[in-house]
Design an enzyme around this catalytic site. Structure first.
Site, PDB file in Angstrom:
ATOM      1  N   PHE A  34       0.978  -1.217  -0.068  1.00  0.00           N
ATOM      2  CA  PHE A  34       0.015   0.170   0.032  1.00  0.00           C
ATOM      3  C   PHE A  34       0.655   1.227  -0.064  1.00  0.00           C
ATOM      4  O   PHE A  34       0.169   2.302  -0.396  1.00  0.00           O
ATOM      5  CB  PHE A  34      -0.890   0.047   0.985  1.00  0.00           C
ATOM      6  CG  PHE A  34      -0.488   0.607   2.614  1.00  0.00           C
ATOM      7  CD1 PHE A  34       0.267  -0.408   3.171  1.00  0.00           C
ATOM      8  CD2 PHE A  34      -0.457   1.604   2.814  1.00  0.00           C
ATOM      9  CE1 PHE A  34       0.736   0.154   4.646  1.00  0.00           C
ATOM     10  CE2 PHE A  34       0.179   2.497   3.928  1.00  0.00           C
ATOM     11  CZ  PHE A  34       0.858   1.513   4.889  1.00  0.00           C
ATOM     12  N   LYS A  35       2.242   1.242   0.448  1.00  0.00           N
ATOM     13  CA  LYS A  35       2.886   2.251   0.366  1.00  0.00           C
ATOM     14  C   LYS A  35       3.171   2.929  -0.838  1.00  0.00           C
ATOM     15  O   LYS A  35       3.442   4.160  -0.985  1.00  0.00           O
ATOM     16  CB  LYS A  35       4.282   1.977   0.934  1.00  0.00           C
ATOM     17  CG  LYS A  35       4.176   1.676   2.592  1.00  0.00           C
ATOM     18  CD  LYS A  35       5.637   1.677   3.316  1.00  0.00           C
ATOM     19  CE  LYS A  35       5.277   1.404   4.645  1.00  0.00           C
ATOM     20  NZ  LYS A  35       4.805  -0.161   5.072  1.00  0.00           N
TER      21      LYS A  35
END
Ligand SMILES: *Cc1c(COP(=O)(O)O)cnc(C)c1O
Length: 462
Positions: free
Chosen positions: A111-112
């Protein structure tokens, strides 16, 4: 839009300066002076829009005059063009009233990428305008470093140096850092562990002569622009399930508290979020703090969900700032206590404030692994260990309100834990299937500040 520090003693900055600065000079974290609310009609209007259009509508008020409308739209479009799913953040159903938000379709499968891809574009646009160059230096236990390299590779005004512990990141993570061929990307394998890498980075920021000469910048999870980018998918998922006309809840696999704090901001903007559930692995400082009020460090125990193996959660300070009535001095006091004695007691009033928005739970190693096994069998969805921690904790918080659990990484990023649980080794998506054939480029260095600094000086003048 003005940004203020959680410790109340740093200069007030605009969005662009906040993004380029990272950590405030008083040691605090920047927050918007006021969270701009969205009306029910505005939230309802997001339904059916593309992720990019939603991102523009949600982030625009926070950014002020730093970027023009057309420019911001263009930067958002570029940030998400490399994602492997047209929805960007894809919603799936796991069970009655339990949904999974897949946040792993970005270029490094975690998700980063949502935040890092956008701040890569924002940094480049801001620097191109001022004609400045910066040197980004970061330490990683795996996911942050690969996301940063992927976001900044090939950008003209930025060099990016990532320090990772030699031999202690997964092969996929290492290759994501060592195979990009652009000249502005530098992967440094350090003899030591993650704390060694982080200490070297801290020392570089504290060496003011070096810091100024190379124009050091940081993009770790306390950077406000990263939090802001993550607010968007709470809205996209919420309106996808009927908000603002009905409430939703979220469970978030949590380490540094950056991701779940973005949910807190979405809630403050008006998205009807009933509960934000903090899910921790056996490194459960946040679960203990929210249950009993004691925020006390306990040493890191390595787990099969390594991106959540933390000693203290840096972004928790932002929630504490609100919980203590936005009193910067009170926050500075408890943070000093944390530093000196390894913990502090959260006041009763602050704890009640936090519990209004947040619930919490933890998953042991066995529970995490059993959840991967069971969910694969029941639904066919293969969870990474971090997402499995989330699903396990969410299951204890199901109600009549739809629960959305964030899936923070692709299972192929953590193949050993997944194979142990399911008997099958998860494969990489086709678009990166050649990762294991690409040539690697890496500098192995001892745990010596001078050695790291001299490599950085050489590379940026080359
Ligand atoms: C970084 C990370 C987390 C933790 O997110 P925070 O914002 O630090 O709470 C969880 N899962 C994965 C896969 C991560 O990379």
């Amino acid at each position: 839009m003005n940004y203020i520090s959680t410790r109340g003693a740093a200069p007030v900055l605009d969005f662009e300066a906040t993004m380029l600065t990272g950590l405030a000079r008083d040691g605090g974290l920047y927050l918007p002076e006021h969270v701009p609310p969205m009306t029910t009609a505005e939230i309802a209007g997001l339904a059916g829009q593309s992720y990019e259009d939603q991102a523009f509508a949600i982030m625009r008020p926070f950014i002020g005059g730093a970027f023009g409308d057309a420019e911001l739209q263009e930067l958002i479009a570029r940030a998400y063009a490399g994602f492997g799913h047209p929805a960007r953040a894809a919603l799936k159903q796991l069970a009655p009233n339990h949904f999974l938000l897949e946040l792993f379709h970005g270029p490094t499968l975690a998700f980063k990428d949502f935040a890092m891809q956008l701040i890569g574009q924002l940094f480049q646009a801001a620097l191109a305008r001022s004609g400045e160059r910066v040197t980004i230096v970061g330490a990683t236990s795996g996911d942050t470093g690969s996301a940063a390299i992927e976001a900044f590779r090939g950008l003209a005004n930025v060099d990016v140096f990532i320090l990772f512990p030699h031999g202690r990141v997964s092969e996929v993570q290492r290759r994501q850092m060592t195979t990009p061929s652009e000249d502005n990307v530098h992967a440094l394998a350090i003899d030591g562990d993650f704390d060694t890498c982080q200490a070297l980075v801290k020392d570089m920021f504290n060496d003011f002569a070096f810091r100024d000469s190379v124009k050091l910048a940081g993009v770790n999870s306390i950077n406000w622009a990263r939090v802001l980018a993550q607010v968007v998918y709470y809205f996209s998922a919420g309106v996808g399930l009927g908000a603002p006309h009905r409430p939703v809840s979220f469970t978030v696999p949590t380490g540094n508290f950056g991701d779940i704090f973005a949910g807190y901001i979405a809630r403050a903007m008006g998205l009807p979020i009933e509960k934000l559930v903090v899910a921790t692995n056996q490194n459960d400082i946040l679960h203990r703090a929210l249950s009993a009020g004691d925020y006390v460090t306990d040493g890191v125990k390595p787990s099969i969900s390594p991106s959540m193996d933390i000693q203290v959660s840096s972004n928790f300070e932002r929630a504490l700032f609100d919980a203590y009535g936005r009193d910067g001095e009170a926050v500075a006091r408890v943070m000093a206590e944390l530093k000196e004695s390894g913990g502090f007691h959260i006041s009763q009033g602050a704890l009640e404030f936090l519990r209004e928005a947040f619930a919490s739970g933890r998953a042991s190693e066995e529970e995490t692994s059993a959840t991967i096994t069971r969910i694969a069998r029941e639904t066919g969805e293969v969870l990474c260990p971090h997402s499995a921690v989330g699903v396990h904790v969410a299951e204890a918080h199901l109600s009549s309100t739809p629960m959305i659990t964030l899936a923070t990484a692709h299972p192929a990023k953590f193949p050993d834990a997944v194979e142990a649980a399911t008997g099958e080794r998860p494969s990489l998506p086709p678009r990166m299937a050649d990762l294991f054939e690409r040539p690697e480029r890496v500098n192995r260095l001892p745990n010596e500040l001078a050695a790291v600094q001299s490599v950085i000086n050489e590379r940026i003048s080359a």
